[in-house]
Design a protein around this motif. Structure first.
Motif, PDB file in Angstrom:
ATOM      1  N   GLY A   1       0.808  -1.211   0.000  1.00 52.96           N
ATOM      2  CA  GLY A   1       0.000   0.000   0.000  1.00 52.96           C
ATOM      3  C   GLY A   1       0.842   1.261   0.000  1.00 52.96           C
ATOM      4  N   CYS A   2       1.966   1.223   0.724  1.00 51.97           N
ATOM      5  CA  CYS A   2       2.783   2.435   0.820  1.00 51.97           C
ATOM      6  C   CYS A   2       4.266   2.132   0.830  1.00 51.97           C
ATOM      7  CB  CYS A   2       2.398   3.222   2.069  1.00 51.97           C
ATOM      8  SG  CYS A   2       2.870   2.392   3.604  1.00 51.97           S
TER       9      CYS A   2
ATOM     10  N   CYS B   1       0.452   2.415   6.276  1.00 54.99           N
ATOM     11  CA  CYS B   1      -0.957   2.178   5.904  1.00 54.99           C
ATOM     12  C   CYS B   1      -1.538   0.874   6.434  1.00 54.99           C
ATOM     13  CB  CYS B   1      -1.125   2.230   4.392  1.00 54.99           C
ATOM     14  SG  CYS B   1      -0.508   0.773   3.532  1.00 54.99           S
TER      15      CYS B   1
ATOM     16  N   CYS C   1       6.519  -4.418   4.938  1.00 53.96           N
ATOM     17  CA  CYS C   1       7.004  -3.772   3.714  1.00 53.96           C
ATOM     18  C   CYS C   1       8.421  -3.243   3.820  1.00 53.96           C
ATOM     19  CB  CYS C   1       6.057  -2.658   3.294  1.00 53.96           C
ATOM     20  SG  CYS C   1       5.755  -1.400   4.546  1.00 53.96           S
TER      21      CYS C   1
ATOM     22  N   PRO D   1      -2.026   1.281  -4.587  1.00 51.77           N
ATOM     23  CA  PRO D   1      -1.534   2.092  -5.698  1.00 51.77           C
ATOM     24  C   PRO D   1      -1.963   1.495  -7.044  1.00 51.77           C
ATOM     25  CG  PRO D   1       0.249   1.515  -4.184  1.00 51.77           C
ATOM     26  CD  PRO D   1      -0.944   0.704  -3.789  1.00 51.77           C
TER      27      PRO D   1
ATOM     28  N   SER E   1       4.089   3.772  -7.075  1.00 51.65           N
ATOM     29  CA  SER E   1       4.469   3.930  -5.670  1.00 51.65           C
ATOM     30  C   SER E   1       3.377   4.736  -4.962  1.00 51.65           C
ATOM     31  CB  SER E   1       5.797   4.680  -5.579  1.00 51.65           C
ATOM     32  OG  SER E   1       5.603   6.018  -6.020  1.00 51.65           O
ATOM     33  N   ARG E   2       3.485   4.779  -3.655  1.00 56.08           N
ATOM     34  CA  ARG E   2       2.562   5.622  -2.875  1.00 56.08           C
ATOM     35  C   ARG E   2       2.704   7.095  -3.296  1.00 56.08           C
ATOM     36  NH1 ARG E   2      -1.929   6.041  -1.644  1.00 56.08           N
ATOM     37  NH2 ARG E   2      -1.740   3.789  -1.560  1.00 56.08           N
TER      38      ARG E   2
ATOM     39  N   GLU F   1       0.924   7.673  -6.538  1.00 58.24           N
ATOM     40  CA  GLU F   1      -0.532   7.650  -6.380  1.00 58.24           C
ATOM     41  C   GLU F   1      -1.040   8.971  -5.785  1.00 58.24           C
ATOM     42  OE1 GLU F   1      -2.243   4.997  -7.474  1.00 58.24           O
ATOM     43  OE2 GLU F   1      -4.195   5.821  -6.939  1.00 58.24           O
TER      44      GLU F   1
ATOM     45  N   ASP G   1       2.621  13.830  -0.888  1.00 54.15           N
ATOM     46  CA  ASP G   1       2.675  12.559  -1.606  1.00 54.15           C
ATOM     47  C   ASP G   1       2.964  11.375  -0.685  1.00 54.15           C
ATOM     48  OD1 ASP G   1       5.277  13.131  -1.010  1.00 54.15           O
ATOM     49  OD2 ASP G   1       6.040  12.941  -3.062  1.00 54.15           O
ATOM     50  N   SER G   2       2.616  11.530   0.588  1.00 54.80           N
ATOM     51  CA  SER G   2       2.734  10.403   1.526  1.00 54.80           C
ATOM     52  C   SER G   2       1.536  10.460   2.467  1.00 54.80           C
ATOM     53  CB  SER G   2       4.021  10.539   2.340  1.00 54.80           C
ATOM     54  OG  SER G   2       3.893  11.640   3.242  1.00 54.80           O
ATOM     55  N   TRP G   3       1.332   9.394   3.211  1.00 58.46           N
ATOM     56  CA  TRP G   3       0.207   9.398   4.162  1.00 58.46           C
ATOM     57  C   TRP G   3       0.457  10.365   5.312  1.00 58.46           C
ATOM     58  CZ3 TRP G   3      -3.998   8.089   2.107  1.00 58.46           C
ATOM     59  CH2 TRP G   3      -4.126   6.961   1.295  1.00 58.46           C
TER      60      TRP G   3
END
Ligand code: FES
Ligand code: FES
Lengths: 154, 700
Positions: A37-38, A43, A58, B302, B381-382, B385, B629-631
């Motif tokens: 996911g990341c 995540c 990951c 993604p 990639s994250r 996305e 561009d990241s969480w």
């Protein structure tokens, strides 16, 4: 060659030591449950049980699991012999796209092992590392509480 | 039934394109809509089971593939059941009649004496045939005709019940189901090196080795690496990022001054709706602005695609919402005939609109071009996305409204300013796919468009209030400069327009000295809107709501697109360091509901998504690149922050079905904004409703 226990069976993967566990599981071990996911532990999509603890896979180098036990969602149960949490997720129809679910199921297993009778706040806290963009959260919480009520995890 | 065919069927009239039977007792349905987590496959299976009188396990769904499936355009706008379901119901009803007619003729049993039992045609003396025995007679080779008789609502057995999602077991047991899980033999993994900033061009790739086994793909400024093993592709990408040299320059506006940018940017103005009933003039007025920044789809998975070339033809596997539309733009971008492109749909993570799904398909086709016969997979990639998918446009809505002396809404002016809300592929002369503008020679980036109102609208979606108004002026200005690519996301312009209208309604109610619920009901002529509003208010205990310090309730109602489902929401918030939404109550009228639990799931999910957008989300950027561009930099709602959600459906089995995925979104944003005013006495003016934005609203 790195040897460990994967879903209860011995496994040995011939990959460089620094390959992330997630990549090793998906590519070399042929699993699809743990999801990317990341890639930076942000995540929850890739969580697996490592000696019973729910951890992101990951970034974890493959070498870190040598001699240890890794369980993925595939190792929890199957359609004919589902884990109580899997049954509960189906009973509550907990999910939409479902991409987040395997990581969430893993954290829910770890929670119920540590705390068989959690309250709602404890379920939310245990699932805090996991993102669900579809907004299935409340169903997921209900499913974990249902599993705690209905079935003792094996 | 009506004398015309449902639109999807009129466009794809051959019955066998939608439906088939096999001699061993299976039904195959081929809808033109795709599963995006909304449960469409289950709902369509229910419809087919009812109209054909077969058990659900017999039904197999073939997901969309451009060589064979009906072309139903894009799966969007809460139209899956509305379009595909109605078409499939017609096809199945007609097929049943055709098969029964043949069975009657062959057996001499009058058709009225035949019934269907799980696919067998049974007369007074027993079975006289089945779908399976007649499967290979070509009975569905003809075209659909108007007037096919679907069952009356009361005769439906599975449609209208909460059949369990057919796709959920795979997802709960971790079985391969997503495109991300496919591992065809000889698969190669590719990674694409995105531009370091918007508009950057590649100067050169400095000499230097890639990891062993990795190869470079270059076309203009498009760069990718290929490798047998995915982890090698990842390493190669990191190496390539250090070798690539770029020319970069500032292309983006000042993030902090976006409302001013929207006001000043060149645009095209149009009138969305206007009338003047010549009633009493306004004597008391309000004038307010509402701003929402760019927001992201932010899928948890993604975007991913696979491609495989054979000579000059390419086959692509994609989780696009519009396989046929993607096919058109792939052909343009790859400069090959459209007949040379096949697109096959495979499920991905939820997309909530036009995310990177289509873009990554072009990436895969470009990466695979030099290795014919090999299937190549690209996984974003994250950062790709969150940083490079199309976004939902920043929007500015200005409202001026007034009451006459009697407390009726005399005037309501709303002007919405926004970029276009659709850059979906397949609709213009130029491809809209991300990498197309980086090729040699490059394609110009087409401007996002706002569809006309009758197609559901874009920025102007839900810009027309549903209330009785004396003098109405609704306008739209579509910005004709697009520094950051924008496209369709859940609700398009509706969330911001509904927020603006419903916030203004609360203020007008205040001017009139009336409760927000009573004021709305007094101005609603639409009985179905009034019914959902009253229902949501009752669920929440609106009349008895408390006045505890720092908490509050707000309500809002809208009819999605002004022609879809009716939905009302009451929200309760608690003001802490940040505002938290604690409860959401939703009442919706979706017409016929094929799968009630599925519809509730969609409404709940969209309300949580809307809560996240209302309270937390904003795309961040500097003068060159998107930085969220990241969480960490694009946070979304987490488990600890999710409100409890209660949903009630108003059951209308005799009415046409209306989609459930989007109608709650706008009312949720609006209800939260109104609840914040009830809790804190401040009217939010800018999304997200963070402490900082609320403090700024307090000062103005
Ligand atoms: S992929 Fe590991 S936490 Fe996101
Ligand atoms: S169900 Fe789609 S992200 Fe959770």
């Amino acid at each position: 060659m790195i040897a460990f226990t994967l879903n209860g069976a011995p496994a040995a993967l011939d990959l460089p030591e620094d390959v992330p566990l997630l990549a090793a599981l998906r590519e070399a071990a042929g699993l699809s449950g743990p999801r990317f996911g990341c890639g930076v532990e942000a995540c929850g999509a890739c969580h697996v049980l490592l000696d019973g603890r729910s951890v992101p896979s990951c970034l974890l180098p493959l070498s870190a699991v040598a001699g240890r036990a890794v369980t993925t969602v595939e190792g929890l149960g199957s359609e004919t012999a589902p884990h109580p949490l899997q049954s509960a997720f189906l009973a509550e129809q907990a999910g939409q796209c479902g991409y987040c679910l395997s990581g969430i199921l893993i954290s829910a297993v770890a929670l119920l092992q540590a705390k068989p009778d959690p309250d709602e706040a404890e379920v939310r806290a245990a699932l805090e590392p996991h993102l669900c963009r579809c907004g299935s959260h409340n169903r997921i919480i209900r499913a974990v509480l249902r599993a705690a009520r209905e079935g003792v995890p094996a | 039934m009506s004398a015309t065919l449902p639109a999807s069927l009129a466009a794809n009239p051959r019955l066998s394109q939608w439906l088939g039977f096999t001699p061993d007792g299976a039904v195959v349905i081929r809808p033109g809509k795709v599963e995006i987590g909304q449960g469409i496959l289950t709902a369509l299976t229910q419809i087919a089971a009812d109209e054909l009188d077969v058990a659900i396990p017999r039904i197999r769904i073939e997901t969309v593939a451009t060589p064979t499936s009906p072309d139903e355009g894009v799966t969007s706008g809460s139209l899956s059941v509305q379009n595909s379901g109605v078409a499939l119901r017609h096809v199945c009803a007609e097929a049943r009649a055709i098969f029964l007619g043949v069975a009657a003729q062959g057996s001499g049993v009058p058709i009225e004496a035949l019934r269907v039992e799980d696919g067998d045609f049974v007369g007074p003396q027993g079975a006289v045939g089945s779908y399976w025995t007649l499967a290979e007679r070509g009975l569905l080779d003809g075209e659909a005709t108007p007037g096919a008789r679907a069952k009356p609502p009361a005769a439906r057995v599975t449609a209208g019940t909460s059949t369990a999602r057919l796709d959920l077991p795979d997802k709960v047991f971790g079985r391969p189901r997503f495109l991300h899980d496919m591992h065809p033999a000889g698969l190669l993994h590719a990674r694409v090196l995105r531009l370091p900033s918007r508009g950057a061009t590649l100067r050169e790739v400095a000499p230097g080795p890639l990891p062993e086994g990795a190869t470079l793909v270059r076309d203009g400024s498009f760069l990718a690496v290929l490798a047998e093993a995915e982890h090698v592709a990842d390493k190669a990408l990191a190496r390539l990022a250090r070798l690539a040299q770029w020319d970069e320059h500032d292309t983006l506006p000042d993030e902090g001054a976006m409302p001013a940018w929207l006001r000043q940017a060149a645009g095209e103005s149009s009138v969305v709706a206007e009338h003047d009933r010549g009633e009493a003039p306004a004597t008391r007025r309000i004038k307010r602005d509402f701003f929402r920044p760019l927001v992201a789809h932010a899928s948890v998975g993604p975007s991913c695609a696979m491609a495989c070339w054979t000579g000059e033809a390419v086959e692509v596997w994609s989780h696009t919402q519009g396989p046929y539309n993607l096919r058109l733009d792939l052909a343009k971008a790859l400069r090959i005939p459209v007949e040379s492109v096949v697109v096959r749909h495979v499920e991905g993570a939820g997309c909530y609109g036009h995310n990177g799904a289509d873009d990554v398909a072009l990436d895969a086709a470009l990466a695979a071009r030099g290795v014919p016969g090999r299937t190549v997979r690209v996984l974003w990639s994250r950062a790709d996305e969150l940083g490079w998918s199309p976004f939902s446009s920043a929007m500015l809505v200005e409202v001026e409204a007034g009451l006459d002396d009697a407390g009726n809404i005399a005037e309501f002016r709303l002007d919405v300013t926004s970029n276009g809300h659709s850059s979906r592929p397949g609709r213009g002369a130029l491809p809209t796919l991300l990498a197309a503008s980086t090729l040699d020679p490059p394609f110009a980036v087409p401007l996002a468009i706002n569809m006309p109102v009758k197609g559901g609208g874009g920025a102007q979606r839900n810009a027309v209030p549903i209330y009785r108004i004396g003098k109405l002026n609704i306008g739209m200005r579509t910005i004709t400069d697009m520094p950051i690519r924008t496209s369709a996301m859940r609700g398009l312009g509706a969330p911001v327009n509904v927020w603006a209208i419903e916030a203004a309604m609360d203020e007008l109610a205040g001017l009139a000295g009336e409760d927000p619920l009573a004021f709305r009901l007094r101005h609603l002529d639409d009985a179905r809107a009034a019914a959902v509003l009253q229902r949501a208010a009752d669920m929440a205990g609106w009349a008895q709501r408390g006045t505890a310090e720092g908490t509050g309730m707000g309500l809002a109602v809208a009819r999605y697109k002004n022609l879809g489902a009716w939905c009302a929401v009451v929200a309760e918030v608690a003001a802490e360091a940040e505002v938290r939404a604690t409860r959401i109550w939703i009442a919706a009228d979706l017409g016929e509901v094929v799968n009630p639990d599925g519809a509730v799931n969609q409404l709940e999910g969209s309300a949580i998504h809307a809560t996240s957008q209302a309270l937390k989300e904003a795309v961040r950027f500097d003068r060159r690149r998107v930085t969220s561009d990241s969480w960490d930099s694009y946070p979304i709602l987490r488990f600890s922050e999710v409100p409890k959600v209660d949903v009630a459906l108003i059951d209308r089995p005799e009415m046409p079905p209306l989609g459930a995925g989007e109608p709650a979104f706008g009312p949720t944003v609006a209800a939260i904004a109104n609840a914040i005013h009830a809790a804190l006495g401040v009217r939010p003016r800018a999304m997200p409703f963070t402490a900082a934005n609320l403090a700024a609203a307090m000062e103005t």
